[in-house]
Design a protein around this motif. Sequence first.
Motif, PDB file in Angstrom:
ATOM      1  N   ALA A 106      53.966  31.039  15.684  1.00 22.41           N
ATOM      2  CA  ALA A 106      53.730  32.153  16.599  1.00 22.41           C
ATOM      3  C   ALA A 106      53.273  33.397  15.845  1.00 22.41           C
ATOM      4  CB  ALA A 106      55.005  32.452  17.389  1.00 22.41           C
ATOM      5  N   ARG A 107      53.846  33.622  14.662  1.00 26.16           N
ATOM      6  CA  ARG A 107      53.406  34.769  13.861  1.00 26.16           C
ATOM      7  C   ARG A 107      51.956  34.607  13.420  1.00 26.16           C
ATOM      8  NH1 ARG A 107      55.396  35.600   9.194  1.00 26.16           N
ATOM      9  NH2 ARG A 107      56.384  33.567   8.831  1.00 26.16           N
ATOM     10  N   ASP A 108      51.548  33.362  13.149  1.00 24.36           N
ATOM     11  CA  ASP A 108      50.145  33.117  12.823  1.00 24.36           C
ATOM     12  C   ASP A 108      49.238  33.434  14.005  1.00 24.36           C
ATOM     13  OD1 ASP A 108      50.632  32.334  10.223  1.00 24.36           O
ATOM     14  OD2 ASP A 108      50.410  30.189  10.596  1.00 24.36           O
ATOM     15  N   VAL A 109      49.674  33.077  15.210  1.00 24.71           N
ATOM     16  CA  VAL A 109      48.883  33.392  16.407  1.00 24.71           C
ATOM     17  C   VAL A 109      48.654  34.896  16.502  1.00 24.71           C
ATOM     18  CG1 VAL A 109      48.878  33.395  18.936  1.00 24.71           C
ATOM     19  CG2 VAL A 109      49.586  31.343  17.698  1.00 24.71           C
ATOM     20  N   ALA A 110      49.705  35.672  16.272  1.00 24.03           N
ATOM     21  CA  ALA A 110      49.580  37.125  16.346  1.00 24.03           C
ATOM     22  C   ALA A 110      48.613  37.652  15.287  1.00 24.03           C
ATOM     23  CB  ALA A 110      50.950  37.778  16.192  1.00 24.03           C
ATOM     24  N   ARG A 111      48.710  37.112  14.076  1.00 23.17           N
ATOM     25  CA  ARG A 111      47.820  37.562  13.004  1.00 23.17           C
ATOM     26  C   ARG A 111      46.364  37.178  13.299  1.00 23.17           C
ATOM     27  NH1 ARG A 111      48.739  38.478   7.390  1.00 23.17           N
ATOM     28  NH2 ARG A 111      46.856  39.492   6.564  1.00 23.17           N
ATOM     29  N   LEU A 112      46.153  35.983  13.799  1.00 20.07           N
ATOM     30  CA  LEU A 112      44.812  35.555  14.179  1.00 20.07           C
ATOM     31  C   LEU A 112      44.257  36.430  15.300  1.00 20.07           C
ATOM     32  CD1 LEU A 112      45.374  31.690  14.149  1.00 20.07           C
ATOM     33  CD2 LEU A 112      43.807  32.935  12.643  1.00 20.07           C
ATOM     34  N   SER A 113      45.103  36.758  16.253  1.00 25.23           N
ATOM     35  CA  SER A 113      44.683  37.623  17.356  1.00 25.23           C
ATOM     36  C   SER A 113      44.231  38.986  16.841  1.00 25.23           C
ATOM     37  CB  SER A 113      45.829  37.785  18.358  1.00 25.23           C
ATOM     38  OG  SER A 113      45.440  38.624  19.419  1.00 25.23           O
ATOM     39  N   ARG A 172      31.932  27.483   9.219  1.00 22.99           N
ATOM     40  CA  ARG A 172      33.254  27.375   8.607  1.00 22.99           C
ATOM     41  C   ARG A 172      33.730  28.766   8.239  1.00 22.99           C
ATOM     42  NH1 ARG A 172      35.810  26.556   3.586  1.00 22.99           N
ATOM     43  NH2 ARG A 172      37.448  24.953   3.585  1.00 22.99           N
ATOM     44  N   ARG A 173      34.920  29.120   8.717  1.00 26.13           N
ATOM     45  CA  ARG A 173      35.472  30.449   8.474  1.00 26.13           C
ATOM     46  C   ARG A 173      36.857  30.324   7.853  1.00 26.13           C
ATOM     47  NH1 ARG A 173      33.216  34.296  12.251  1.00 26.13           N
ATOM     48  NH2 ARG A 173      34.829  35.743  11.538  1.00 26.13           N
ATOM     49  N   ILE A 174      37.213  31.298   7.030  1.00 25.16           N
ATOM     50  CA  ILE A 174      38.563  31.370   6.461  1.00 25.16           C
ATOM     51  C   ILE A 174      39.255  32.573   7.079  1.00 25.16           C
ATOM     52  CG2 ILE A 174      39.973  31.467   4.384  1.00 25.16           C
ATOM     53  CD1 ILE A 174      38.213  29.025   4.478  1.00 25.16           C
ATOM     54  N   LEU A 175      40.305  32.307   7.843  1.00 24.90           N
ATOM     55  CA  LEU A 175      41.102  33.356   8.453  1.00 24.90           C
ATOM     56  C   LEU A 175      42.435  33.433   7.709  1.00 24.90           C
ATOM     57  CD1 LEU A 175      40.275  32.462  12.165  1.00 24.90           C
ATOM     58  CD2 LEU A 175      39.186  34.203  10.743  1.00 24.90           C
ATOM     59  N   ALA A 206      34.162  30.713  20.237  1.00 27.10           N
ATOM     60  CA  ALA A 206      35.235  29.727  20.101  1.00 27.10           C
ATOM     61  C   ALA A 206      35.575  29.480  18.644  1.00 27.10           C
ATOM     62  CB  ALA A 206      34.825  28.419  20.774  1.00 27.10           C
ATOM     63  N   PHE A 207      36.871  29.493  18.343  1.00 28.72           N
ATOM     64  CA  PHE A 207      37.370  29.251  16.986  1.00 28.72           C
ATOM     65  C   PHE A 207      38.385  28.112  17.036  1.00 28.72           C
ATOM     66  CE2 PHE A 207      35.638  33.423  16.736  1.00 28.72           C
ATOM     67  CZ  PHE A 207      35.323  33.672  15.408  1.00 28.72           C
ATOM     68  N   ALA A 208      38.022  26.951  16.486  1.00 30.09           N
ATOM     69  CA  ALA A 208      38.953  25.835  16.348  1.00 30.09           C
ATOM     70  C   ALA A 208      39.597  25.948  14.969  1.00 30.09           C
ATOM     71  CB  ALA A 208      38.224  24.509  16.491  1.00 30.09           C
ATOM     72  N   VAL A 209      40.912  26.074  14.935  1.00 37.25           N
ATOM     73  CA  VAL A 209      41.625  26.431  13.708  1.00 37.25           C
ATOM     74  C   VAL A 209      42.535  25.300  13.245  1.00 37.25           C
ATOM     75  CG1 VAL A 209      43.216  28.100  12.661  1.00 37.25           C
ATOM     76  CG2 VAL A 209      41.593  28.861  14.411  1.00 37.25           C
ATOM     77  N   ASP A 210      42.510  25.039  11.932  1.00 34.21           N
ATOM     78  CA  ASP A 210      43.551  24.211  11.321  1.00 34.21           C
ATOM     79  C   ASP A 210      44.803  25.070  11.192  1.00 34.21           C
ATOM     80  OD1 ASP A 210      42.196  21.796  10.896  1.00 34.21           O
ATOM     81  OD2 ASP A 210      41.453  22.393   8.925  1.00 34.21           O
TER      82      ASP A 210
END
Length: 292
Positions: free
Chosen positions: A79-86, A4-7, A54-58
């Motif tokens: 989309a901004r979350d995708v960029a931040r996660l990337s 379990r990870r917190i991004l 692999a990271f499955a994200v809520d």
Amino acid sequence: MGERRILTGADDNALVATAFVGGRTPVLLLHGGGQTRHAFEDAAERIGEAGFAAFAVDQRGHGESAWPANGGYAFADYARDVARLSDQLEAEFGRRPVAVGASLGGIASLYALGVEPHVLEGLVLVDVTPRMDPGGVKAVIGFMAERAEEGFATIEEAADAIAAYLPHRQRPSSLAGLRKNLRQGEDGRWRWHWDPRFITGPRSVNADEQATERALLAASSRLAIPTLLVRGRSSELVTEEHAREFMALAPQAEYVDIAGARHMVAGDRNDVFTDAIIAFLRRRFGGGAAAA
């Protein structure tokens, strides 16, 4: 068991993930609207075992992830979350992730690539294209909205609602999986594990649909990364015509049409779906490297 990870999302919103790290090529699995990361956990575990990270994200407002105070649930916010996660995965693994996005997750990923073409190393669109069947979209939103506020008296009642909506899918003998997609309120009623503002708020995914479609069409025509479109052959949202249109916009993309699957491909044929994803990853990203 995954970790379990917190991004962190674009608005410093907490995003909860389950990670299966079996290599140094990150894969970001983003569920559809109204789902949680559990929809992709089985696939994520197999992808990790295949030599990837692999990271499955809520996604924001879903599952265990935070509900943004500003109610920002437009596709641009995802989309901004995708960029931040990337950015976070690149900092950890030294390379941008491959995004596997179902419906909402696919739109968010494609939208992000339209803003920054190098934000991802690869893209898998799971039963989502820039244009989709309006009737199918309306049916999905209608099902989600129908009991969003009222909820259900019991988990069994929620299972009945799903069985009526998805009559083609065998009803599970255990309700443990469904329970992960519900939250129990102080009134004792069970509601979907997502913020109702996702579809009813002033900045919801329903905002400015035409502008979103134009942005996705433009992004598709500029795709320059390895891309795979996975369609459920019986999809009620993505027709063969929609798939052909996308392939004409992005002729370098690959295409898999999965028999026996509707819009929720991973739920209908998870084994075949995951096989197709792993084959694509190995073919285009070197087969995964052993974890250091």
